[in-house]
Motif scaffolding. Structure first.
Motif, short mmCIF file in Angstrom:
data_model
loop_
_atom_site.label_atom_id
_atom_site.label_comp_id
_atom_site.label_asym_id
_atom_site.label_seq_id
_atom_site.Cartn_x
_atom_site.Cartn_y
_atom_site.Cartn_z
N ARG A 109 41.06 -12.69 -30.37
CA ARG A 109 41.78 -11.56 -29.10
C ARG A 109 40.69 -10.35 -29.30
O ARG A 109 40.56 -9.52 -28.36
N THR B 295 44.04 -2.90 -21.59
CA THR B 295 44.92 -2.05 -22.34
C THR B 295 44.24 -1.23 -23.75
O THR B 295 43.51 -1.91 -23.88
N ILE C 178 52.57 -3.77 -28.73
CA ILE C 178 52.62 -5.21 -28.99
C ILE C 178 51.69 -5.61 -30.13
O ILE C 178 50.52 -5.07 -29.85
N ASP D 8 50.64 -18.80 -25.76
CA ASP D 8 52.30 -18.70 -25.32
C ASP D 8 53.07 -18.10 -25.97
O ASP D 8 54.25 -18.24 -26.47
N GLN E 221 53.03 -13.30 -31.69
CA GLN E 221 53.25 -12.10 -30.94
C GLN E 221 54.57 -11.42 -31.26
O GLN E 221 55.73 -11.99 -31.10
N GLU F 61 48.54 -3.48 -29.13
CA GLU F 61 48.23 -3.37 -27.88
C GLU F 61 49.22 -2.24 -27.22
O GLU F 61 50.34 -2.62 -27.52
N ALA F 62 48.85 -1.31 -26.57
CA ALA F 62 49.78 -0.51 -25.94
C ALA F 62 50.41 -1.63 -24.84
O ALA F 62 49.61 -2.31 -24.25
N VAL G 139 51.78 -2.69 -21.47
CA VAL G 139 51.46 -2.45 -20.25
C VAL G 139 52.73 -2.62 -19.44
O VAL G 139 53.67 -3.57 -19.38
N PHE H 280 53.68 -3.38 -16.30
CA PHE H 280 52.85 -4.01 -15.29
C PHE H 280 53.96 -4.07 -14.15
O PHE H 280 55.31 -4.37 -14.09
N HIS I 44 57.76 -16.19 -22.74
CA HIS I 44 56.29 -15.82 -23.10
C HIS I 44 55.51 -16.99 -22.52
O HIS I 44 54.18 -17.10 -22.79
N GLU J 40 43.66 -11.43 -20.91
CA GLU J 40 42.66 -12.55 -21.92
C GLU J 40 42.15 -13.40 -20.75
O GLU J 40 42.15 -13.62 -19.56
P1 AMP Z 1 49.22 -13.41 -24.13
O1 AMP Z 1 49.48 -14.39 -25.21
O2 AMP Z 1 48.53 -12.23 -24.60
O3 AMP Z 1 48.91 -13.83 -22.82
O4 AMP Z 1 50.67 -12.86 -23.76
C1 AMP Z 1 51.66 -13.62 -23.38
C2 AMP Z 1 52.53 -12.69 -22.37
O5 AMP Z 1 53.26 -11.50 -23.14
C3 AMP Z 1 51.80 -12.19 -21.30
O6 AMP Z 1 51.76 -12.85 -20.08
C4 AMP Z 1 52.53 -10.85 -20.84
O7 AMP Z 1 53.88 -11.21 -20.19
C5 AMP Z 1 53.28 -10.20 -22.42
N1 AMP Z 1 52.14 -9.48 -22.93
C6 AMP Z 1 51.22 -9.73 -23.72
N2 AMP Z 1 50.62 -8.42 -23.99
C7 AMP Z 1 51.14 -7.46 -23.12
C8 AMP Z 1 51.00 -6.00 -23.17
N3 AMP Z 1 49.84 -5.53 -23.86
N4 AMP Z 1 51.76 -5.31 -22.29
C9 AMP Z 1 52.75 -6.12 -21.96
N5 AMP Z 1 53.10 -7.47 -21.92
C10 AMP Z 1 52.14 -7.94 -22.80
#
Ligand code: AMP
Length: 367
Positions: A116, A131, A154, A163, A167, A191-192, A194, A196, A225, A277
């Motif tokens: 990442r 972010t 996060i 998934d 996290q 990460e801040a 978001v 969204f 997730h 991602e």
């Molecule tokens: P990822 O494994 O990074 O795809 O994260 C899984 C899910 O967590 C994402 O699809 C979002 O719903 C949530 N998520 C991950 N990173 C963030 C972030 N920086 N801000 C808000 N939601 C996040």
């Protein structure tokens, strides 16, 4: 990035009858092998697990560890071109194969996408909006980073997260030592969070001559997730679609991609687009294309990897794709009885919680 990696590969193309080697044996490999067969290609799946979903639908498969050089050499001998159905392949494996056979996408793309921090650094370096983020190496660094970032934020493990695994959301009252432990206690990225309006993704294919083709952006809804539903196409302002597509084109170009790339996006309430991602392969949010587009993401992947002209990405229908996760798969009889539903099962024997067992696509006329 050097000119060598950004220019499209001046590579060979492969005609039907050739053998595509696929690293990884999951459902993405399975659906790729099925699409390859439809175009008259053979596939050889390399996967450490017995009876993998992809091996079930291909005549030739190898069951061996990804670092088994003898098995990799025999695999490379047997195939004409190599690709991957997931990115967490050791660098040495991808490089070993690339030294023997055309390997698409190239190993440096997997290297970026499997970690990442590298991925975010790459995106930031080419000016793609992400972010705010910071590397964290230990609990002390986490304290400093959270103070600087502000809560909520996060914490994610830098490697092998998917998934939502590895996290942790850091809210106002979250204990940081506990968060560090739950994340896995390895190199992390903070990460801040978001705020969204929705999550979306764009899938782009890029061929050996630099030709690109994009599927329309889709909306992705998650549960625990894990992707739960994809709504295709997403309802977005034309300017948001244009910026999502522009970002996907830029990333594919800068990577020198030959293959398929899924770009996962956050769309903010103001309509800004941030990249979350990258996945340099077919993606769960592209499964709807099998039933709703002229060319599915899997056929497109085969075309790109084999150096063939890309197909039309035009949808003939709108679609909602729902994942069957864990016990959801027990509903297969009801789904079959629903005349509007198209069932896809992945041949996995055991329905563990959180495991993607299949999906259902429902089509609607394009509005
Ligand atoms: P990822 O494994 O990074 O795809 O994260 C899984 C899910 O967590 C994402 O699809 C979002 O719903 C949530 N998520 C991950 N990173 C963030 C972030 N920086 N801000 C808000 N939601 C996040």
């Amino acid at each position: 990035m050097s000119a060598d990696t950004t220019s499209p590969e001046r590579g060979q193309s492969f005609a039907p009858g050739a053998t595509i080697g696929i690293l990884g044996g999951g459902q993405l490999g399975r659906m790729t092998a099925l699409a390859a067969a439809r175009l008259g290609f053979r596939t050889h799946v390399f996967c450490p697990d017995h009876d993998s979903p992809a091996a079930q639908v291909t005549a030739v498969s190898t069951v061996a560890a990804y670092d088994d050089e003898e098995a990799l050499a025999a695999f490379a001998d047997d195939v004409d071109v190599v690709t991957f159905e997931f990115e967490n392949i050791p660098d040495t494996t991808a490089e070993f194969l690339a030294a023997h056979k055309p390997t698409r996408p190239k190993p440096h793309i997997l290297h970026i996408a499997q970690q990442r921090l590298r991925e975010k650094d790459f995106l930031a370096s080419i000016g793609v909006p992400v972010t705010r983020y910071q590397a964290v190496a230990d609990v002390a660094a986490l304290h400093g980073a959270v103070a600087a970032m502000g809560r909520p934020c996060i914490l994610k493990s830098a490697q092998f997260g998917y998934d939502g695994k590895g996290q942790v959301r850091i809210a106002g009252d979250t204990d940081l030592r506990e968060a560090w432990r739950r994340m896995g206690g390895t190199l992390g990225i903070l990460e801040a969070e978001v705020d969204f309006a929705l999550e979306a993704s764009v899938i782009i294919a890029r061929g050996i001559d630099g030709e690109t083709a994009l599927y329309p952006p889709v909306e992705n809804r998650h549960r625990n997730h894990i992707l739960d539903e994809t709504i295709a196409p997403a309802t977005l302002a034309p300017s948001t679609v244009a910026s999502a597509e522009g970002i996907a084109r830029q990333i594919a170009q800068e990577l020198g991609l030959v293959g398929l790339l899924a770009v996962e996006l956050f769309i903010t309430r103001k309509g800004d687009v941030l990249v979350n991602e990258l996945a340099p392969r077919p993606h769960n949010s592209g499964h709807w294309t099998v039933d709703a587009c002229v060319t599915s993401q899997f056929e497109q992947f085969v075309r790109a990897v084999c150096g063939l002209p890309l197909g039309s990405t035009a949808p003939h229908s709108a679609a909602v794709m729902k994942n069957l996760i864990g016990d959801d798969v027990d509903r297969w009889r009801d789904v079959l009885a629903d005349p509007g539903a198209k069932l896809h099962l992945y041949g996995k024997a055991e329905a563990r919680p959180g495991r993607k067992m299949g999906h259902v696509t429902r089509l609607k006329p394009i509005s």
